[in-house]
Design an enzyme around this catalytic site. Structure first.
Site, PDB file in Angstrom:
ATOM      1  N   GLU A  11       0.808  -1.244   0.000  1.00 37.47           N
ATOM      2  CA  GLU A  11       0.000   0.000   0.000  1.00 37.47           C
ATOM      3  C   GLU A  11       0.832   1.281   0.000  1.00 37.47           C
ATOM      4  O   GLU A  11       0.612   2.166   0.814  1.00 37.47           O
ATOM      5  CB  GLU A  11      -0.971  -0.025   1.189  1.00 37.47           C
ATOM      6  CG  GLU A  11      -1.891  -1.233   1.154  1.00 37.47           C
ATOM      7  CD  GLU A  11      -2.764  -1.387   2.410  1.00 37.47           C
ATOM      8  OE1 GLU A  11      -2.760  -0.496   3.261  1.00 37.47           O
ATOM      9  OE2 GLU A  11      -3.438  -2.427   2.519  1.00 37.47           O
ATOM     10  N   ASN A  29       2.119  -5.304  -3.042  1.00 27.86           N
ATOM     11  CA  ASN A  29       0.728  -5.658  -2.746  1.00 27.86           C
ATOM     12  C   ASN A  29      -0.099  -4.391  -2.472  1.00 27.86           C
ATOM     13  O   ASN A  29       0.351  -3.515  -1.734  1.00 27.86           O
ATOM     14  CB  ASN A  29       0.738  -6.551  -1.498  1.00 27.86           C
ATOM     15  CG  ASN A  29      -0.594  -7.184  -1.176  1.00 27.86           C
ATOM     16  OD1 ASN A  29      -1.200  -7.833  -2.038  1.00 27.86           O
ATOM     17  ND2 ASN A  29      -1.067  -7.024   0.058  1.00 27.86           N
ATOM     18  N   HIS A  36     -10.433  -6.315  -2.125  1.00 31.77           N
ATOM     19  CA  HIS A  36     -11.488  -6.039  -1.138  1.00 31.77           C
ATOM     20  C   HIS A  36     -12.654  -5.404  -1.894  1.00 31.77           C
ATOM     21  O   HIS A  36     -12.661  -4.210  -2.163  1.00 31.77           O
ATOM     22  CB  HIS A  36     -10.958  -5.113  -0.038  1.00 31.77           C
ATOM     23  CG  HIS A  36      -9.899  -5.748   0.800  1.00 31.77           C
ATOM     24  ND1 HIS A  36     -10.158  -6.826   1.631  1.00 31.77           N
ATOM     25  CD2 HIS A  36      -8.576  -5.491   0.918  1.00 31.77           C
ATOM     26  CE1 HIS A  36      -9.037  -7.188   2.241  1.00 31.77           C
ATOM     27  NE2 HIS A  36      -8.058  -6.401   1.823  1.00 31.77           N
ATOM     28  N   GLU A  40      -6.198 -10.835  -1.001  1.00 29.73           N
ATOM     29  CA  GLU A  40      -6.999 -10.552   0.214  1.00 29.73           C
ATOM     30  C   GLU A  40      -8.484 -10.429  -0.141  1.00 29.73           C
ATOM     31  O   GLU A  40      -9.165  -9.497   0.300  1.00 29.73           O
ATOM     32  CB  GLU A  40      -6.536  -9.245   0.874  1.00 29.73           C
ATOM     33  CG  GLU A  40      -5.062  -9.196   1.199  1.00 29.73           C
ATOM     34  CD  GLU A  40      -4.629  -7.917   1.930  1.00 29.73           C
ATOM     35  OE1 GLU A  40      -5.503  -7.165   2.404  1.00 29.73           O
ATOM     36  OE2 GLU A  40      -3.415  -7.688   2.005  1.00 29.73           O
ATOM     37  N   ASP A 100     -12.321 -10.304  -0.382  1.00 30.38           N
ATOM     38  CA  ASP A 100     -13.593 -10.415   0.339  1.00 30.38           C
ATOM     39  C   ASP A 100     -14.615  -9.564  -0.402  1.00 30.38           C
ATOM     40  O   ASP A 100     -14.251  -8.692  -1.189  1.00 30.38           O
ATOM     41  CB  ASP A 100     -13.503 -10.079   1.842  1.00 30.38           C
ATOM     42  CG  ASP A 100     -12.713  -8.833   2.191  1.00 30.38           C
ATOM     43  OD1 ASP A 100     -12.654  -7.921   1.349  1.00 30.38           O
ATOM     44  OD2 ASP A 100     -12.164  -8.761   3.306  1.00 30.38           O
TER      45      ASP A 100
HETATM   46  O1  9MR Z   1      -7.274  -8.093   8.748  1.00 31.00           O
HETATM   47  C1  9MR Z   1      -6.348  -7.259   9.391  1.00 31.00           C
HETATM   48  C2  9MR Z   1      -6.929  -6.730  10.695  1.00 31.00           C
HETATM   49  O2  9MR Z   1      -7.065  -7.790  11.621  1.00 31.00           O
HETATM   50  C3  9MR Z   1      -6.049  -5.630  11.261  1.00 31.00           C
HETATM   51  O3  9MR Z   1      -6.670  -5.063  12.397  1.00 31.00           O
HETATM   52  C4  9MR Z   1      -5.829  -4.574  10.188  1.00 31.00           C
HETATM   53  C5  9MR Z   1      -4.942  -3.424  10.682  1.00 31.00           C
HETATM   54  O4  9MR Z   1      -4.873  -2.416   9.716  1.00 31.00           O
HETATM   55  O5  9MR Z   1      -5.203  -5.176   9.064  1.00 31.00           O
HETATM   56  C6  9MR Z   1      -6.023  -6.103   8.448  1.00 31.00           C
HETATM   57  O6  9MR Z   1      -5.428  -6.624   7.281  1.00 31.00           O
HETATM   58  C7  9MR Z   1      -5.121  -5.689   6.253  1.00 31.00           C
HETATM   59  C8  9MR Z   1      -3.936  -6.221   5.505  1.00 31.00           C
HETATM   60  O7  9MR Z   1      -2.875  -6.464   6.387  1.00 31.00           O
HETATM   61  C9  9MR Z   1      -3.495  -5.253   4.398  1.00 31.00           C
HETATM   62  N1  9MR Z   1      -4.599  -4.913   3.527  1.00 31.00           N
HETATM   63  C10 9MR Z   1      -5.818  -4.479   4.181  1.00 31.00           C
HETATM   64  C11 9MR Z   1      -6.245  -5.514   5.228  1.00 31.00           C
HETATM   65  C12 9MR Z   1      -7.562  -5.119   5.840  1.00 31.00           C
HETATM   66  O8  9MR Z   1      -7.435  -3.931   6.560  1.00 31.00           O
END
Ligand code: 9MR
Length: 394
Positions: free
Chosen positions: A182, A224, A260, A288, A290
């Site tokens: 990101e 990513n 997402h 990732e 969903d």
């Molecule tokens: O799913 C993850 C969640 O449990 C955490 O609290 C969050 C913190 O920002 O990160 C989530 O995973 C992220 C991933 O690492 C990177 N892309 C976005 C995902 C969803 O926020």
């Protein structure tokens, strides 16, 4: 049709297991196959022939999941599904900097190590997630990802050490590393994180890939990001950027499309984007996935407000998978978890409330979205076979 195939698969797995338990030492007859080990925390379970992983295997496509390591081992059903349905795992949180080095200079690899050893036992590959991000940093480094009390030189030194130490710790065990996560905003501009500021630009990204490659030359190294699925300022900026990395011979192997998705927006031109990145000589992956939709207020955060929403969700899941199937360089398809209870969506998108984003419901029962994906995979035997190698380069 496939619904019944699934229940037959489960029945035969159950029969197999209870048979093994009943026969005990009787299975030691000359020539008899050894009884499979009983499923349980950390133990490998038989893989049903109609599981997502078995169906994906037929064309060399890894079907992954993000894993909540608190549930793995402690929740038998969660553990069983993780082992049976998926051929790749991504730690949802436990390889992030905040968790591996909460106090400067002291590493805690325990939870991540447990996941790696679970994956080995269950013949799964691991997507390492993630080395360079502006979120989930330890507070000694930065509390918001954009400011820090460390000098620019210190920031550079700690990033180099972090990448070297973490990649070496897991050397040989990681199939794909999300090296940088990101780095761009939706408008296509670089995010001005502590990394960007310390380097005075995006130079940190090439350095990060080079350091990771030195530490584990066989791991596949990925950039990513989210919203790369849509052609637009962000996807165009990342496209131009990774093209320059390739031209500079930076050791980048692939680009991860987080995926997402949300039924309130149109379905993106995902296949087109996967293909144009692949045409740069890169592997691609959906990392990732969903598909969220509007849902009722708490406590029913995973009940769609519109009962017809599930049809849009089924369609989005199916099209997201088919986009990957159509692109030979797409080597893995990874939903961001598999039980709605564990999804990040309801907590993050609470006003208005969204949820119901995964393939399994809050009771860990497969939803209709699961059966759609299962059927698509079952029908995918003619899709181009892919070779993601692993761990490491093919
Ligand atoms: O799913 C993850 C969640 O449990 C955490 O609290 C969050 C913190 O920002 O990160 C989530 O995973 C992220 C991933 O690492 C990177 N892309 C976005 C995902 C969803 O926020």
């Amino acid at each position: 049709m496939l619904r019944s195939a699934l229940s037959i698969g489960l029945v035969s797995a159950t029969v197999l297991l209870s048979g093994a338990a009943l026969t005990g030492s009787a299975s030691a007859e000359p020539g008899a196959a050894p009884a499979p080990p009983p499923p349980g925390p950390g133990h490998s379970a038989p893989v049903p022939a109609d599981s997502l992983r078995a169906l994906g295997d037929r064309i060399g496509l890894r079907i992954g999941t993000a894993v909540n390591t608190d549930e793995l081992g402690s929740n038998a059903e969660y553990t069983r599904i993780t082992a049976e349905q998926f051929s790749s795992v991504t730690p949802e949180n436990v390889m992030k900097w905040q968790l591996v080095e909460p106090n400067r200079g002291t590493y805690d690899w325990a939870a991540a190590d447990r996941l790696v050893s679970f994956a080995k036992k269950n013949k799964q590959l691991v997507r390492g997630h993630t080395l360079v991000w502006h979120n989930q940093l330890p507070t000694w480094l930065s509390s918001d990802g954009f400011t820090t009390t460390l000098s620019n030189n210190e920031v550079k030194a700690v990033l180099k050490k972090h990448i070297q130490d973490q990649v070496k710790h897991f050397k040989g065990d990681i199939w794909q590393w999300d090296v940088v996560n990101e780095a761009f905003d939706d408008d296509g501009k670089p995010r001005e994180t502590i990394w960007y500021k310390a380097w005075g630009g995006l130079g940190y990204i090439a350095d990060a890939f080079r350091w990771a490659h030195e530490a584990d030359p066989k791991a596949l190294l990925f950039y990513n990001d989210y919203n790369l699925e849509f052609t637009g300022p962000k996807s165009n900026a990342v496209y131009d950027f990774v093209k320059t990395l390739k031209a500079q011979r930076v050791p980048i192997d692939g680009v991860g499309f987080q995926g997402h998705l949300d039924t309130q927006y149109g379905f993106p031109d995902l296949q087109n984007n996967l293909q144009r990145f692949a045409d740069l000589g890169l592997k691609v992956a959906e990392t990732e996935v969903d598909v969220r939709t509007f849902t009722e207020a708490a406590p029913n955060v995973n009940t769609p407000t519109n009962p017809l929403a599930v049809y849009a969700q089924e369609s989005y899941w199916s099209r997201a998978l088919k986009a990957c199937l159509a692109v030979r360089e797409c080597i893995s398809f990874t939903p961001w978890g598999f039980g709605d209870t564990y999804s990040w969506i309801p907590g993050w998108f609470a006003d208005p409330q969204e949820g119901a984003a995964l393939l399994y419901d809050a009771d860990l029962k497969p939803k209709s979205q699961y059966y759609v994906i299962q059927q698509d995979l079952a029908l995918a035997a003619g899709a181009p076979r892919r070779d993601g190698g692993g761990p490491g380069r093919p």
